[in-house]
Design an enzyme around this catalytic site. Structure first.
Site, PDB file in Angstrom:
ATOM      1  N   GLU A  65      21.646 -96.072  68.680  1.00 33.96           N
ATOM      2  CA  GLU A  65      22.499 -97.330  68.319  1.00 33.96           C
ATOM      3  C   GLU A  65      23.845 -96.883  67.933  1.00 33.96           C
ATOM      4  OE1 GLU A  65      22.221 -99.402  63.472  1.00 33.96           O
ATOM      5  OE2 GLU A  65      20.893 -97.528  63.890  1.00 33.96           O
ATOM      6  N   ASP A 100      16.884 -90.406  62.955  1.00 34.15           N
ATOM      7  CA  ASP A 100      17.433 -91.298  61.406  1.00 34.15           C
ATOM      8  C   ASP A 100      15.936 -90.056  60.458  1.00 34.15           C
ATOM      9  OD1 ASP A 100      19.164 -92.897  61.936  1.00 34.15           O
ATOM     10  OD2 ASP A 100      17.893 -94.126  63.046  1.00 34.15           O
ATOM     11  N   ASP A 151      25.918 -95.121  65.669  1.00 30.21           N
ATOM     12  CA  ASP A 151      26.549 -94.171  65.350  1.00 30.21           C
ATOM     13  C   ASP A 151      25.996 -92.948  65.149  1.00 30.21           C
ATOM     14  OD1 ASP A 151      24.400 -95.356  64.628  1.00 30.21           O
ATOM     15  OD2 ASP A 151      24.237 -94.341  62.871  1.00 30.21           O
ATOM     16  N   HIS A 155      25.892-100.931  57.645  1.00 22.62           N
ATOM     17  CA  HIS A 155      24.993-102.565  57.804  1.00 22.62           C
ATOM     18  C   HIS A 155      25.120-103.286  56.487  1.00 22.62           C
ATOM     19  CE1 HIS A 155      24.889-101.046  61.694  1.00 22.62           C
ATOM     20  NE2 HIS A 155      23.439-100.640  61.503  1.00 22.62           N
ATOM     21  N   HIS A 186      18.320 -91.954  70.243  1.00 16.75           N
ATOM     22  CA  HIS A 186      18.848 -93.288  69.222  1.00 16.75           C
ATOM     23  C   HIS A 186      20.241 -93.983  69.450  1.00 16.75           C
ATOM     24  CE1 HIS A 186      18.683 -96.887  67.251  1.00 16.75           C
ATOM     25  NE2 HIS A 186      19.051 -95.888  65.881  1.00 16.75           N
ATOM     26  N   HIS A 213      14.181 -96.809  63.353  1.00 15.78           N
ATOM     27  CA  HIS A 213      14.395 -97.880  63.039  1.00 15.78           C
ATOM     28  C   HIS A 213      14.178 -98.862  64.034  1.00 15.78           C
ATOM     29  CE1 HIS A 213      18.018 -98.429  61.355  1.00 15.78           C
ATOM     30  NE2 HIS A 213      18.624 -97.474  62.601  1.00 15.78           N
ATOM     31  N   TYR A 222      18.680 -93.973  51.361  1.00 15.09           N
ATOM     32  CA  TYR A 222      18.505 -93.982  52.818  1.00 15.09           C
ATOM     33  C   TYR A 222      16.956 -94.729  52.826  1.00 15.09           C
ATOM     34  CZ  TYR A 222      19.062 -92.736  57.381  1.00 15.09           C
ATOM     35  OH  TYR A 222      18.998 -92.857  59.024  1.00 15.09           O
ATOM     36  N   HIS A 224      21.787 -87.878  60.154  1.00 19.06           N
ATOM     37  CA  HIS A 224      22.645 -87.999  59.014  1.00 19.06           C
ATOM     38  C   HIS A 224      22.047 -87.139  57.933  1.00 19.06           C
ATOM     39  CE1 HIS A 224      23.699 -91.680  60.959  1.00 19.06           C
ATOM     40  NE2 HIS A 224      22.635 -92.154  60.998  1.00 19.06           N
TER      41      HIS A 224
END
Length: 394
Positions: free
Chosen positions: A81, A163, A83, A25, A79, A144, A191, A222
């Protein structure tokens, strides 16, 4: 066959390592990215999160080292998202009878929108028995995305934190204490500054909901897993999410014929002379996401631009736009706008306006110089910075 790694008895890391990814991003990921997923071998074989779609084969290979993927009974999607969830359709194909859980209503709606898969919704306070373990869910909206939640396993003392507490950091070692802690903390800070920073209030709420848990391990989506430095990362999140600053300065600039650069160097040297840790950053050589690493806990932020075509330099505008999008609480930061010009000080004044709009405390008007600053101007800049520091410390 790629190896799964047992991180606790009957709890396995089965994620993917993206060694060569260098951006996320618009944020530079010079150490790559890890897509963490976790497999719990209990009466109900439980998978927590998946991996980016391009790592589906690697992810499934790791699961297959431990168990036939068809035997997965439960999938927890913390989550949506992509990824995190990109391999969910493959898991749904391999284990069609597995029950998939996500936060309600956001996670349920997002999975339906992304993949057309129907799932069960859970909310804060809900729990799920999988045999010897009971998983507890806490929604952490806007840390987020609206759907974010974390999963707590008290029997193992593991917080599957999504996250939160993550880093974009690909490494063959899965734990904080197996890696260079300074590098881990740097990547955790970068991050936070580039992804989580806009959501300080939500982070505070989430940390309050998790207070009192006997956490032995934090397993994020992550980066490395925390087991030896949990108090340290919790302390940092407390500071970052409350926008605490330290006696540090960041001087960010671009320059055409070195006049604005001379001013920037003088400002930086003035901070150093007064005992303030300072970082000089030329936007021609430093990516804007790296600047946020330095800015995250800096009390002073100076931004300089000459005038180009009646505007500030595009690099400076890009930095200020990126910074403002992260919505840091700049009311606790001292801002300084500066720059040179030929015909009119339009570029430096635009910098000043942008910093005012971003809610910096601006103790002095924009510092400008027509053409090239001489010794008198540079001395004046030194004195101005010294006075700002003295007033701040008073």
């Amino acid at each position: 066959m790629l190896n799964a790694i047992e991180i606790a008895p009957k709890v396995w890391w089965v994620g993917g390592l993206d060694w060569n990814e260098r951006q996320f991003h618009g944020y530079t990921t010079e150490r790559g990215i890890t897509y963490n997923a976790y497999l719990i071998m209990d009466e109900k074989v439980t998978l927590i999160d998946t991996a980016k779609a391009t790592f589906t084969d690697e992810f499934v290979q790791r699961i297959s080292q431990v168990v036939d993927p068809a035997k997965i009974d439960v999938v927890i999607t913390n989550h949506v998202e992509m990824d995190h969830s990109g391999s969910l359709p493959k898991i749904h194909e391999l284990a069609p009878s597995a029950t998939i859980y996500a936060s309600a209503p956001a996670g349920v709606n997002e999975i339906r929108a992304h993949y057309g898969i129907e799932v069960e919704g859970v909310k804060t306070g809900d729990s799920l028995s999988i045999g010897e373990r009971t998983l507890h869910f806490v929604q952490t909206p806007m840390v987020h995305w609206p759907d974010n939640m974390v999963t707590w396993c008290p029997e193992d003392g593991i917080l599957f934190s999504n996250d939160a507490f993550g880093q974009h950091f690909a490494t063959s070692k899965r734990f904080d204490d197996e890696n260079d802690l300074a590098e881990v903390m740097k990547q955790a800070k970068k991050y936070y500054a580039n992804i989580v920073w806009p959501y300080g209030a939500q982070v505070q709420k989430a940390m309050g909901a998790l207070a009192g848990l006997d956490i032995k391990m934090i397993a994020p989506s992550h980066g490395v897993i925390w087991r030896s430095n949990i108090p340290a990362i919790l302390e940092k999140y407390q500071a970052w999410s409350t926008y605490q600053t330290e006696d540090k300065a960041v001087v960010v600039f671009d320059s055409m014929w070195h006049s604005t650069e001379l001013m920037a160097r003088e400002i930086c040297d003035a901070f150093i002379k007064e005992g303030v840790t300072a970082q000089l950053i030329d936007l021609k050589h430093t990516h804007i996401s790296d600047i946020m690493l330095y800015m995250c806990d800096a009390r002073y932020v100076a931004v300089g631009s000459p005038t180009l075509n009646s505007n500030m330099m595009p690099t400076v505008a890009s930095f200020l736009t990126y910074m403002r999008g992260l919505s840091p609480n700049n009311s606790q930061r001292i801002g300084i706008a500066f720059g040179s010009y030929g015909w009119a000080p339009l570029g430096p004044k635009q910098v000043e306006q942008a910093m005012q709009d971003a809610k910096f405390e601006m103790p002095v008007p924009v510092i400008t110089q027509q053409w090239i600053p001489g010794e008198e101007k540079l001395t004046e800049i030194q004195d101005t910075v010294k006075k700002i520091i003295e007033d701040t410390r008073a």
